[in-house]
Design a protein around this motif. Structure first.
Motif, short mmCIF file in Angstrom:
data_model
loop_
_atom_site.label_atom_id
_atom_site.label_comp_id
_atom_site.label_asym_id
_atom_site.label_seq_id
_atom_site.Cartn_x
_atom_site.Cartn_y
_atom_site.Cartn_z
N THR A 1 0.84 -1.22 0.00
CA THR A 1 0.00 0.00 0.00
C THR A 1 0.86 1.26 0.00
N SER A 2 2.08 1.15 -0.51
CA SER A 2 3.01 2.27 -0.49
C SER A 2 2.49 3.41 -1.36
N ALA A 3 2.70 4.62 -0.88
CA ALA A 3 2.39 5.81 -1.65
C ALA A 3 3.67 6.26 -2.36
N ARG A 4 3.69 7.51 -2.83
CA ARG A 4 4.82 7.99 -3.62
C ARG A 4 6.15 7.85 -2.87
N ARG A 5 6.21 8.44 -1.68
CA ARG A 5 7.46 8.44 -0.93
C ARG A 5 7.38 7.64 0.36
N ASP A 6 6.20 7.13 0.69
CA ASP A 6 6.02 6.41 1.94
C ASP A 6 5.84 4.92 1.66
N SER A 7 6.60 4.12 2.37
CA SER A 7 6.48 2.67 2.23
C SER A 7 5.50 2.15 3.28
N SER A 8 4.55 1.34 2.84
CA SER A 8 3.60 0.74 3.77
C SER A 8 3.12 -0.59 3.20
N CYS A 9 2.73 -1.45 4.11
CA CYS A 9 2.31 -2.79 3.70
C CYS A 9 1.17 -3.27 4.61
N GLN A 10 0.26 -3.99 4.02
CA GLN A 10 -0.90 -4.53 4.76
C GLN A 10 -0.78 -6.04 4.83
#
Length: 405
Positions: free
Chosen positions: A214-223
């Protein structure tokens, strides 16, 4: 002009209307004998002091909705006139012949003569002398006065019940709602973060069944979708993590999770950067900074309603100024127009108008000459009537540069 004749002229002029100090100076100069503005002001002050001291002339304070005579009388009132003569307080002082003052007029706004506005200062700049000081002019800022003409309909627009007032009310309300919404959301985030931090939880093992980036442009995220067991019950929930998916357990792998005791479906990965719950410290900092920053950005929308209300209550009237557009610059915050016009001494002066969306002077380009109809009282906030469609716009005016011949 003899002192006695000047006093009689003042009493006669103040017989049927309230007069400002600048009006009374104009009375002293109306005969043409006193061509020197400074001398006219000196004689006017002496005459006013004598008339106020003997009670023939009644001074009072001009407010936003009421007019009341001074509580001081006689020599005390005369001393106050002298002490405030060269201050801005005198621009809010009005005079009326006592013999013609009726009780029904107390508390009501004074009638204006069309030539002078209530906020005009009686002190002319040193560069304006002789007949120049008697010409109509308009004050844009504390240091900027321009030559002006009086349009056929110089009366200011009505305030109560007007579309202008409703439009400014809506802008102010929208700004307040925006600030309140951001403050409310951040406040909720702080409270939710604190509750999560203080809540009791248990550790258990779970199995990752799915992984979604679920990463955005500059932010890394994971579900991560996780199956786990609590008190013999098989449960399934989702944990969000601020990290790249390739650094987290994949489908089929076991992982340690924290489970909220009060809500078993509320989980987060143990030891990972939790994205399910707001950080109360971070949200608290945003709560202190962000609403204030938004208020600064929207300060015009917040302050225009009160500023324009005071401007119209001051008694300032429409004036027409011939200007030339010398520069037009668009920036991130809005557009700045540089204009040139003549001051009362005939010197060219530059001043700047700032706007965000709608140009208050219409579709003018560099080099265009525009007949600008405006209401201003030296406080840098002005009303400008667009020459192309007659729409009244709110504009901000910045101080001029040095005069050029």
């Amino acid at each position: 002009m003899k002192a006695g004749a000047l006093r009689e002229s003042m009493i006669e002029a103040a017989a049927d209307r309230w007069l400002s100090a600048s009006d009374l100076v104009a009375v002293a100069r109306s005969t043409g004998v006193l061509s020197d503005h400074r001398r006219a002001r000196e004689l006017t002050l002496e005459a006013i002091k004598e008339l106020v001291s003997e009670g023939s002339l009644v001074p009072g304070a001009f407010g936003t909705s009421r007019y009341m005579p001074w509580s001081l009388t006689g020599t005390d009132a005369a001393r106050k006139v002298e002490s405030e003569w060269n201050t801005s307080a005198m621009s809010r002082t009005w005079f009326r012949a006592k013999a013609n003052l009726t009780s029904s007029e107390l508390g009501s706004l004074p009638q204006r003569t069309p030539r002078h506005s209530a906020r005009e200062t009686i002190e002319a700049p040193s560069s304006v002398t002789g007949s120049e000081a008697t010409e109509p002019w308009v004050r844009l800022t504390k240091s900027t006065r321009l030559q002006a003409t009086i349009p056929p309909d110089s009366a200011p627009p009505t305030w109560k019940g007007s579309w202008l007032r409703r439009r400014l009310c809506l802008k102010r309300a929208a700004a307040v709602v925006a600030i309140a919404s951001v403050s409310g959301w951040l406040g909720w985030a702080v409270i939710a973060g604190i509750k999560h931090t203080l809540a009791s939880h248990t550790k258990t093992d779970g199995t990752v069944t799915a992984q979604t980036d679920t990463s955005a442009r500059r932010d890394s995220s994971c579900q991560l979708d996780v199956d786990y067991t609590i008190n013999g019950h098989q449960l399934h929930s989702v944990a969000k993590v601020n990290a790249k998916c390739n650094t987290l357990p994949g489908p089929g792998f076991r992982t340690t999770i924290d489970v909220d005791t009060a809500d078993p479906h509320d989980i987060w990965i143990d030891g990972a950067n939790d994205a399910n719950h707001p950080d109360p410290m971070t949200m608290g900092i945003f709560l202190l900074i962000l609403p204030t920053a938004i208020a600064l950005v929207l300060r015009n929308e917040l302050g225009d309603h009160g500023g324009i209300r005071k401007l119209l209550a001051s008694g300032a009237q429409w004036r027409q100024v011939e200007v030339t557009v010398t520069r037009k610059t668009a920036g991130r915050n809005g557009v700045t127009i540089r204009l040139e016009a003549k001051d009362p001494a005939g010197n060219r002066r530059s001043f700047y108008i700032f706007y965000r969306f709608v140009s208050p002077i219409g579709p003018a380009s560099k080099g265009d000459k525009v007949s600008l109809t405006l209401i201003a009282d030296g406080k840098r906030l002005a009303l400008i009537q667009r020459p192309d469609n007659g729409r009244i716009c709110v504009a901000r005016i910045s101080r001029s540069s040095w005069p050029r011949g």
